[in-house]
Scaffold this motif. Structure first.
Motif, PDB file in Angstrom:
ATOM      1  N   SER A 230       6.702 -11.107  -9.963  1.00  0.00           N
ATOM      2  CA  SER A 230       5.768 -10.313  -9.163  1.00  0.00           C
ATOM      3  C   SER A 230       4.672 -11.205  -8.604  1.00  0.00           C
ATOM      4  O   SER A 230       4.086 -12.010  -9.341  1.00  0.00           O
ATOM      5  CB  SER A 230       5.128  -9.211 -10.022  1.00  0.00           C
ATOM      6  N   VAL A 231       4.408 -11.075  -7.326  1.00  0.00           N
ATOM      7  CA  VAL A 231       3.284 -11.757  -6.680  1.00  0.00           C
ATOM      8  C   VAL A 231       2.368 -10.678  -6.126  1.00  0.00           C
ATOM      9  O   VAL A 231       2.800  -9.846  -5.328  1.00  0.00           O
ATOM     10  CB  VAL A 231       3.756 -12.694  -5.556  1.00  0.00           C
ATOM     11  N   VAL A 232       1.123 -10.685  -6.581  1.00  0.00           N
ATOM     12  CA  VAL A 232       0.141  -9.697  -6.132  1.00  0.00           C
ATOM     13  C   VAL A 232      -1.008 -10.448  -5.462  1.00  0.00           C
ATOM     14  O   VAL A 232      -1.542 -11.394  -6.032  1.00  0.00           O
ATOM     15  CB  VAL A 232      -0.395  -8.866  -7.320  1.00  0.00           C
ATOM     16  N   PHE A 233      -1.360 -10.027  -4.246  1.00  0.00           N
ATOM     17  CA  PHE A 233      -2.488 -10.667  -3.579  1.00  0.00           C
ATOM     18  C   PHE A 233      -3.335  -9.632  -2.850  1.00  0.00           C
ATOM     19  O   PHE A 233      -2.876  -8.533  -2.526  1.00  0.00           O
ATOM     20  CB  PHE A 233      -2.022 -11.762  -2.613  1.00  0.00           C
ATOM     21  N   ARG A 234      -4.590 -10.017  -2.627  1.00  0.00           N
ATOM     22  CA  ARG A 234      -5.523  -9.163  -1.887  1.00  0.00           C
ATOM     23  C   ARG A 234      -5.948  -9.878  -0.615  1.00  0.00           C
ATOM     24  O   ARG A 234      -6.259 -11.068  -0.630  1.00  0.00           O
ATOM     25  CB  ARG A 234      -6.769  -8.857  -2.721  1.00  0.00           C
ATOM     26  N   THR A 235      -5.948  -9.151   0.490  1.00  0.00           N
ATOM     27  CA  THR A 235      -6.516  -9.652   1.732  1.00  0.00           C
ATOM     28  C   THR A 235      -7.456  -8.571   2.254  1.00  0.00           C
ATOM     29  O   THR A 235      -7.015  -7.466   2.603  1.00  0.00           O
ATOM     30  CB  THR A 235      -5.420  -9.999   2.769  1.00  0.00           C
ATOM     31  N   SER A 236      -8.743  -8.841   2.206  1.00  0.00           N
ATOM     32  CA  SER A 236      -9.776  -7.868   2.547  1.00  0.00           C
ATOM     33  C   SER A 236      -9.598  -6.613   1.695  1.00  0.00           C
ATOM     34  O   SER A 236      -9.609  -6.695   0.476  1.00  0.00           O
ATOM     35  CB  SER A 236      -9.741  -7.549   4.047  1.00  0.00           C
ATOM     36  N   ASN A 237      -9.377  -5.460   2.322  1.00  0.00           N
ATOM     37  CA  ASN A 237      -9.278  -4.218   1.555  1.00  0.00           C
ATOM     38  C   ASN A 237      -7.834  -3.752   1.353  1.00  0.00           C
ATOM     39  O   ASN A 237      -7.593  -2.580   1.043  1.00  0.00           O
ATOM     40  CB  ASN A 237     -10.063  -3.100   2.259  1.00  0.00           C
ATOM     41  N   VAL A 238      -6.872  -4.665   1.493  1.00  0.00           N
ATOM     42  CA  VAL A 238      -5.464  -4.329   1.260  1.00  0.00           C
ATOM     43  C   VAL A 238      -4.922  -5.174   0.113  1.00  0.00           C
ATOM     44  O   VAL A 238      -5.165  -6.380   0.047  1.00  0.00           O
ATOM     45  CB  VAL A 238      -4.610  -4.559   2.530  1.00  0.00           C
ATOM     46  N   GLN A 261      10.605 -17.522  -8.245  1.00  0.00           N
ATOM     47  CA  GLN A 261       9.185 -17.707  -7.954  1.00  0.00           C
ATOM     48  C   GLN A 261       8.974 -18.293  -6.562  1.00  0.00           C
ATOM     49  O   GLN A 261       8.095 -17.861  -5.816  1.00  0.00           O
ATOM     50  CB  GLN A 261       8.545 -18.599  -9.011  1.00  0.00           C
ATOM     51  N   GLU A 262       9.765 -19.282  -6.230  1.00  0.00           N
ATOM     52  CA  GLU A 262       9.621 -19.911  -4.914  1.00  0.00           C
ATOM     53  C   GLU A 262       9.878 -18.908  -3.786  1.00  0.00           C
ATOM     54  O   GLU A 262       9.139 -18.865  -2.792  1.00  0.00           O
ATOM     55  CB  GLU A 262      10.564 -21.107  -4.798  1.00  0.00           C
ATOM     56  N   LYS A 263      10.926 -18.102  -3.933  1.00  0.00           N
ATOM     57  CA  LYS A 263      11.274 -17.156  -2.873  1.00  0.00           C
ATOM     58  C   LYS A 263      10.258 -16.013  -2.791  1.00  0.00           C
ATOM     59  O   LYS A 263       9.914 -15.565  -1.680  1.00  0.00           O
ATOM     60  CB  LYS A 263      12.688 -16.614  -3.102  1.00  0.00           C
ATOM     61  N   ALA A 264       9.771 -15.547  -3.940  1.00  0.00           N
ATOM     62  CA  ALA A 264       8.772 -14.475  -3.926  1.00  0.00           C
ATOM     63  C   ALA A 264       7.470 -14.957  -3.292  1.00  0.00           C
ATOM     64  O   ALA A 264       6.828 -14.236  -2.515  1.00  0.00           O
ATOM     65  CB  ALA A 264       8.527 -13.977  -5.345  1.00  0.00           C
ATOM     66  N   GLN A 265       7.072 -16.188  -3.599  1.00  0.00           N
ATOM     67  CA  GLN A 265       5.854 -16.727  -3.007  1.00  0.00           C
ATOM     68  C   GLN A 265       6.014 -16.964  -1.504  1.00  0.00           C
ATOM     69  O   GLN A 265       5.076 -16.731  -0.734  1.00  0.00           O
ATOM     70  CB  GLN A 265       5.472 -18.034  -3.701  1.00  0.00           C
ATOM     71  N   ALA A 266       7.182 -17.415  -1.094  1.00  0.00           N
ATOM     72  CA  ALA A 266       7.428 -17.631   0.334  1.00  0.00           C
ATOM     73  C   ALA A 266       7.313 -16.318   1.103  1.00  0.00           C
ATOM     74  O   ALA A 266       6.720 -16.266   2.189  1.00  0.00           O
ATOM     75  CB  ALA A 266       8.802 -18.253   0.538  1.00  0.00           C
ATOM     76  N   MET A 267       7.841 -15.248   0.536  1.00  0.00           N
ATOM     77  CA  MET A 267       7.744 -13.942   1.181  1.00  0.00           C
ATOM     78  C   MET A 267       6.290 -13.483   1.234  1.00  0.00           C
ATOM     79  O   MET A 267       5.830 -12.961   2.252  1.00  0.00           O
ATOM     80  CB  MET A 267       8.599 -12.922   0.415  1.00  0.00           C
ATOM     81  N   ALA A 268       5.547 -13.697   0.156  1.00  0.00           N
ATOM     82  CA  ALA A 268       4.136 -13.304   0.124  1.00  0.00           C
ATOM     83  C   ALA A 268       3.336 -14.063   1.177  1.00  0.00           C
ATOM     84  O   ALA A 268       2.463 -13.494   1.845  1.00  0.00           O
ATOM     85  CB  ALA A 268       3.558 -13.550  -1.271  1.00  0.00           C
ATOM     86  N   ARG A 269       3.619 -15.352   1.354  1.00  0.00           N
ATOM     87  CA  ARG A 269       2.906 -16.132   2.371  1.00  0.00           C
ATOM     88  C   ARG A 269       3.183 -15.605   3.779  1.00  0.00           C
ATOM     89  O   ARG A 269       2.286 -15.564   4.627  1.00  0.00           O
ATOM     90  CB  ARG A 269       3.290 -17.608   2.268  1.00  0.00           C
ATOM     91  N   GLN A 270       4.430 -15.194   4.023  1.00  0.00           N
ATOM     92  CA  GLN A 270       4.751 -14.617   5.330  1.00  0.00           C
ATOM     93  C   GLN A 270       3.948 -13.342   5.567  1.00  0.00           C
ATOM     94  O   GLN A 270       3.469 -13.090   6.678  1.00  0.00           O
ATOM     95  CB  GLN A 270       6.251 -14.310   5.411  1.00  0.00           C
ATOM     96  N   LEU A 271       3.802 -12.539   4.529  1.00  0.00           N
ATOM     97  CA  LEU A 271       3.049 -11.290   4.671  1.00  0.00           C
ATOM     98  C   LEU A 271       1.579 -11.557   4.935  1.00  0.00           C
ATOM     99  O   LEU A 271       0.948 -10.860   5.741  1.00  0.00           O
ATOM    100  CB  LEU A 271       3.228 -10.450   3.398  1.00  0.00           C
ATOM    101  N   VAL A 272       0.992 -12.546   4.258  1.00  0.00           N
ATOM    102  CA  VAL A 272      -0.399 -12.897   4.497  1.00  0.00           C
ATOM    103  C   VAL A 272      -0.585 -13.296   5.954  1.00  0.00           C
ATOM    104  O   VAL A 272      -1.538 -12.865   6.622  1.00  0.00           O
ATOM    105  CB  VAL A 272      -0.849 -14.051   3.565  1.00  0.00           C
ATOM    106  N   GLU A 273       0.322 -14.110   6.463  1.00  0.00           N
ATOM    107  CA  GLU A 273       0.223 -14.564   7.851  1.00  0.00           C
ATOM    108  C   GLU A 273       0.355 -13.392   8.828  1.00  0.00           C
ATOM    109  O   GLU A 273      -0.312 -13.361   9.870  1.00  0.00           O
ATOM    110  CB  GLU A 273       1.298 -15.608   8.140  1.00  0.00           C
ATOM    111  N   SER A 274       1.201 -12.424   8.494  1.00  0.00           N
ATOM    112  CA  SER A 274       1.374 -11.271   9.384  1.00  0.00           C
ATOM    113  C   SER A 274       0.096 -10.432   9.439  1.00  0.00           C
ATOM    114  O   SER A 274      -0.233  -9.858  10.492  1.00  0.00           O
ATOM    115  CB  SER A 274       2.549 -10.415   8.922  1.00  0.00           C
ATOM    116  N   PHE A 275      -0.660 -10.373   8.356  1.00  0.00           N
ATOM    117  CA  PHE A 275      -1.924  -9.644   8.361  1.00  0.00           C
ATOM    118  C   PHE A 275      -2.966 -10.369   9.216  1.00  0.00           C
ATOM    119  O   PHE A 275      -3.847  -9.741   9.797  1.00  0.00           O
ATOM    120  CB  PHE A 275      -2.467  -9.470   6.935  1.00  0.00           C
ATOM    121  N   ASN A 276      -2.873 -11.688   9.273  1.00  0.00           N
ATOM    122  CA  ASN A 276      -3.829 -12.480  10.041  1.00  0.00           C
ATOM    123  C   ASN A 276      -3.522 -12.525  11.526  1.00  0.00           C
ATOM    124  O   ASN A 276      -4.350 -12.994  12.317  1.00  0.00           O
ATOM    125  CB  ASN A 276      -3.905 -13.903   9.484  1.00  0.00           C
ATOM    126  N   ASP A 277      -2.311 -12.095  11.906  1.00  0.00           N
ATOM    127  CA  ASP A 277      -1.936 -12.127  13.315  1.00  0.00           C
ATOM    128  C   ASP A 277      -2.767 -11.130  14.136  1.00  0.00           C
ATOM    129  O   ASP A 277      -3.120 -10.071  13.643  1.00  0.00           O
ATOM    130  CB  ASP A 277      -0.441 -11.787  13.470  1.00  0.00           C
TER     131      ASP A 277
END
Length: 277
Positions: A230-238, A261-277
């Motif tokens: 499981s990878v859990v992250f916060r970006t602002s209020n999400v 772990q590598e694949k779960a983190q890679a997916m999480a990084r893609q999601l962070v970038e999509s929020f920043n777009d």
């Protein structure tokens, strides 16, 4: 006599007007313009949530769900379409699940988006989201040594140096937190010779505003062992949760921690970038 009565009435009215005027001058603080104003805490950056079942690129789904590409096209489309999580307010919470069955085993992904809103005007959405995230991190019960890697190029492949005497306890818990601890060595699914400490549940840096990784392995002796990263992250209020699970077809095989772990983190990084777009 009538003149006297009229004079008395006029005098009484004059006295009443004088009294009202004096009262108004004595209480200037009661005027609306003098009421102090209190600024409400700022709202969160995000007012809506993305469609969870459309948030992951197709190439990523193909990588995380091996064996799906060998299925007929109609079955592939059904797997990659995903299944939306049932929620009561999609503006506040939305999720999606994907699952693939292959001869070598089963893989599944669960993605959850939670948009935190504060109903206290003195507390911002971001501050409230920090509180919600902190509770999730506490509930994960990470090891005391679960700090982010100190070296810039540290990665889950084991480039960081573990603490002396650290044994491999990553994934020692079952998905519901009720499993026994595994011993060191390759019994936990780590690559032989890799520093097990670098794969233990831990905080993650450079992933959103805050992030952590948990790794849970089902009990030994179960009919089929499964591991959930499981990878859990916060970006602002999400707050975003990525759960990636593998269950090999052979009951004696243990899912590899490093790969998941590598694949779960890679997916999480893609999601962070999509929020920043």
């Amino acid at each position: 006599m009538a003149y006297a009565t009229g004079a008395v009435l006029i005098a009484a009215l004059a006295a009443g007007c004088t009294s009202d005027t004096g009262g108004g001058e004595a209480a200037p603080d009661g005027k609306p313009g003098n009421t102090p104003t209190i600024s409400a805490a700022p709202p969160g950056k995000y007012r809506t949530l993305p469609d969870a079942c459309r948030a992951v690129p197709l190439a990523t789904l193909k990588d995380l769900l091996p064996g799906t590409a060998d299925l007929p096209e109609a079955q592939q489309d059904k797997v990659f379409e995903g299944s939306a999580t049932v929620t009561y307010d999609t503006d506040r919470r939305i999720g999606c699940r994907w699952k693939s069955d292959a001869p070598e085993g089963t893989r599944s992904i669960h993605l959850d988006f939670e948009r935190v809103v504060s109903y206290d005007t003195a507390v911002s959405d971001d501050d409230r989201a920090r509180e919600v995230y902190a509770k999730k991190e506490t509930a994960a019960d990470l090891p005391d040594t679960a700090l982010p890697p100190e070296t810039p190029d540290a990665s889950p492949s084991g480039s960081g140096s573990p603490d002396a005497g650290t044994e491999s306890t990553d994934g020692a818990e079952s998905a519901d937190g009720a499993a026994d601890k595994d011993a060191a060595g390759d019994t936990d699914g780590t690559t032989p010779g890799s520093p097990a400490g670098s794969l233990q549940p831990r905080l993650l840096d450079k992933l959103g505003d805050s992030a952590f990784l948990d790794d849970a392995l089902s009990r030994a002796g179960a009919p089929a062992r499964h591991r959930t990263v499981s990878v859990v992250f916060r970006t602002s209020n999400v707050i975003v949760t990525v759960e990636y699970t593998a269950q090999p077809a052979m009951p004696t095989e243990v899912p590899d921690s490093q790969e998941l772990q590598e694949k779960a983190q890679a997916m999480a990084r893609q999601l962070v970038e999509s929020f920043n777009d």
